[in-house]
Design a protein around this motif. Structure first.
Motif, PDB file in Angstrom:
ATOM      1  N   ASP A  95      -4.991 -24.000  24.539  1.00 25.54           N
ATOM      2  CA  ASP A  95      -5.663 -22.840  23.934  1.00 25.54           C
ATOM      3  C   ASP A  95      -6.606 -22.172  24.944  1.00 25.54           C
ATOM      4  O   ASP A  95      -6.757 -20.946  24.972  1.00 25.54           O
ATOM      5  CB  ASP A  95      -6.439 -23.282  22.677  1.00 25.54           C
ATOM      6  N   ASN A 115      -6.372 -18.156  27.160  1.00 24.53           N
ATOM      7  CA  ASN A 115      -7.388 -17.152  27.518  1.00 24.53           C
ATOM      8  C   ASN A 115      -7.262 -16.743  28.977  1.00 24.53           C
ATOM      9  O   ASN A 115      -7.391 -15.568  29.311  1.00 24.53           O
ATOM     10  CB  ASN A 115      -8.801 -17.720  27.309  1.00 24.53           C
ATOM     11  N   GLY A 174      -4.718 -14.478  22.315  1.00 28.72           N
ATOM     12  CA  GLY A 174      -5.795 -14.789  21.363  1.00 28.72           C
ATOM     13  C   GLY A 174      -5.554 -14.160  20.006  1.00 28.72           C
ATOM     14  O   GLY A 174      -4.681 -13.303  19.837  1.00 28.72           O
ATOM     15  N   GLY A 194     -11.036 -19.792  19.772  1.00 22.75           N
ATOM     16  CA  GLY A 194     -10.353 -20.865  20.501  1.00 22.75           C
ATOM     17  C   GLY A 194     -11.173 -21.504  21.614  1.00 22.75           C
ATOM     18  O   GLY A 194     -11.247 -22.731  21.719  1.00 22.75           O
ATOM     19  N   MET A 195     -11.769 -20.691  22.456  1.00 19.89           N
ATOM     20  CA  MET A 195     -12.511 -21.232  23.604  1.00 19.89           C
ATOM     21  C   MET A 195     -13.586 -22.226  23.137  1.00 19.89           C
ATOM     22  O   MET A 195     -13.769 -23.279  23.749  1.00 19.89           O
ATOM     23  CB  MET A 195     -13.168 -20.064  24.353  1.00 19.89           C
TER      24      MET A 195
HETATM   25 MG   LIG Z   1      -8.487 -17.790  22.941  1.00 19.27          MG
END
Ligand SMILES: [Mg+2]
Ligand SMILES: Nc1ncnc2c1ncn2[C@@H]1O[C@H](COP(=O)(O)OP(=O)(O)OP(=O)(O)O)[C@@H](O)[C@H]1O
Length: 452
Positions: free
Chosen positions: A31, A35, A92, A97-98
């Motif tokens: 994930d 990005n 995304g 997510g990050m």
């Molecule tokens: Mg993301």
């Protein structure tokens, strides 16, 4: 009309939920890589050095980077509207997510970034601090402090890029010795390497090619369809229109295990792994999300082991396909399932054919056939089961007699004195004469047996 009361979740409790969304180390790093790809990176380097008392995992890219405002904004959980339209190729969706991927593996996430022409900036979420303060207290670094950050890469791109540093790791059951972490770390990194090699294989070759490394060793792509292998078969394909985008479907049949290059076979988990992972391969914006299984659309079978159906979907269909926050699962919409079903039969049928292939068969005469099997590199002289006389005898025999006869014929064929025939044919070819077969002894035998 009832009144409303502002009741935001307590950060101290909420963070515990966010830490347990269900990522694995592999899906979390994937994930984060999404990005880096969306940021246009050409190089993505994962670094988890052994020998550290406090292990850490770093993901460094040379993508567009963020300035301080963007970084501060993007550190917020839910920083983007999941329904907002994304640019093509943006992997995304949820704006989380990050952070959630990192919190699932580490109690501390530091993001260092540089946008072209801007200074190096950094911000940190420290779960110890969030819990202690019971507040979403993002730590933002002063420019002078950034260079002092533990784990900051000496290779940080000069122009632009981003580095995530996951520290205070929770993903390992670490013992008290650095050696314990190192063994565990090495094994987890080896699994991660295979996961990335498969899930991002389409970003490792062709026009979208980028370089990926783990601890400075390049990751080589793993193609689940073995398209470059000898005897790979490409099947029918189609582009399906649906509301909000196009879906591409392509079918593949892997070569028979016997023809697979040993390295390729091992990469896909050996014969067992290949059989288990037959089925659908669903890619979202070229990133693999579902790696095998028929998702309830048909049962797996030993003979279908080599069948694969590639499905490509754009991220604009996330809502219909119920893409989950972790990008690790999807639900095929009912309508698409119906359209997809017709593609499942062909690769399975071909996989069965590859498995059942008995080799090239040549009819020697109405009693014998010659089978050349390239799989096992053998030539076998066999009794032809299609012989009318044999069939007639079997029709008129009871089951027990038929079984005995077939066993006898099998042995007869197995024990043809090939070496002797070969020798005599080489020495005295004209003297070998099968027209002289004398059956009188056998006829006598029948008389004796009947007289009993
Ligand atoms: Mg993301
Ligand atoms: N490596 C990176 N380089 C540049 N910008 C990044 C990077 N990582 C994250 N960002 C920015 O931070 C934003 C938030 O990232 P995050 O992963 O939390 O959410 P998302 O990618 O928008 O959605 P999703 O939750 O589906 O992953 C991104 O949309 C992107 O703008």
């Amino acid at each position: 009309m009832p009144r409303t009361v502002e009741t935001a979740p307590s950060p101290k409790s909420h963070i515990k939920t966010l830490m347990r969304i269900g990522y694995t180390l592999n899906s979390a790093i994937a994930d984060i890589i999404d990005n880096s790809i969306a940021a246009g990176s050409q190089n993505i380097d994962i670094y988890a050095p052994p020998g550290r008392k406090e292990p850490l995992i770093s993901i460094l890219d040379d993508g567009c980077g963020m300035d301080l405002d963007e970084l501060t904004q993007n550190m917020r959980i839910g920083c983007k509207d999941p329904y907002a339209e994304r640019e093509k190729g943006d992997l995304g969706r949820f704006g989380s997510g990050m952070k959630t991927a990192s919190f699932s593996q580490a109690r501390c996430l530091t993001v260092v970034s540089r946008k072209e022409g801007q200074p190096l900036v950094a911000a940190r979420w420290d779960i110890d601090r969030i819990e202690e303060m019971d507040s979403w207290c993002l730590e933002v670094f002063d420019p002078a402090e950034v260079t002092q950050i533990d784990g900051l890469s000496p290779d940080f791109p000069v122009k632009c890029g981003t580095q995530l540093i996951l520290s205070n790791l929770t993903c390992f059951d670490v013992g008290s010795h650095a050696l314990d972490h190192d063994t565990e770390l090495a094994s987890r990194l080896s699994e991660l390497r295979s996961y990335i090699a498969l899930h991002f294989h389409r970003f490792m070759s062709g026009p979208d090619k980028r370089a990926f490394t783990i601890n400075s060793t390049p990751i080589e792509p793993v193609d689940p369809f073995m398209t470059r292998e000898r005897r790979y078969q490409e099947g029918p394909s189609e582009r399906m229109r649906c509301k909000g985008g196009h879906i591409s479907i392509k079918t593949h049949v892997l070569p028979h295990f016997k023809y697979m290059n040993a390295k390729r076979l091992e990469e896909l988990g050996g014969a067992d792994g290949i059989t288990k992972n037959q089925g659908l391969y669903i890619y979202r914006e070229k990133r693999l999300i579902i790696a095998g299984g028929w998702l309830g659309m048909k049962p797996s079978s030993q003979l279908g082991a080599l069948a694969r159906v590639q499905v490509d979907i754009p991220s604009s269909l996330d809502n219909d396909w119920s893409t989950d926050v972790k990008k690790a699962s999807l639900q095929i919409p009912v309508k698409v399932k119906r359209g997809l079903k017709k593609f499942l039969a062909d690769p399975v049928k071909r996989s069965k054919k590859v498995h059942r292939y008995r080799g090239k068969q040549e009819v020697a005469n109405e009693f014998w056939k010659i089978c050349e099997d390239e799989n096992s590199q053998t030539i076998t002289y066999q009794i032809d089961p299609d012989n009318d006389q044999l069939r007639e005898i079997l029709r008129n025999s009871d089951r027990e007699t038929s079984v005995l006869l077939i066993r006898y014929l099998k042995l007869l064929a197995e024990l043809v004195p090939i070496n002797h025939i070969y020798e005599k044919m080489s020495e005295r070819p004209r003297d070998v004469n099968q027209q002289n077969v004398d059956l009188s002894a056998l006829e006598e035998l029948i008389e004796k047996v009947i007289a009993r």
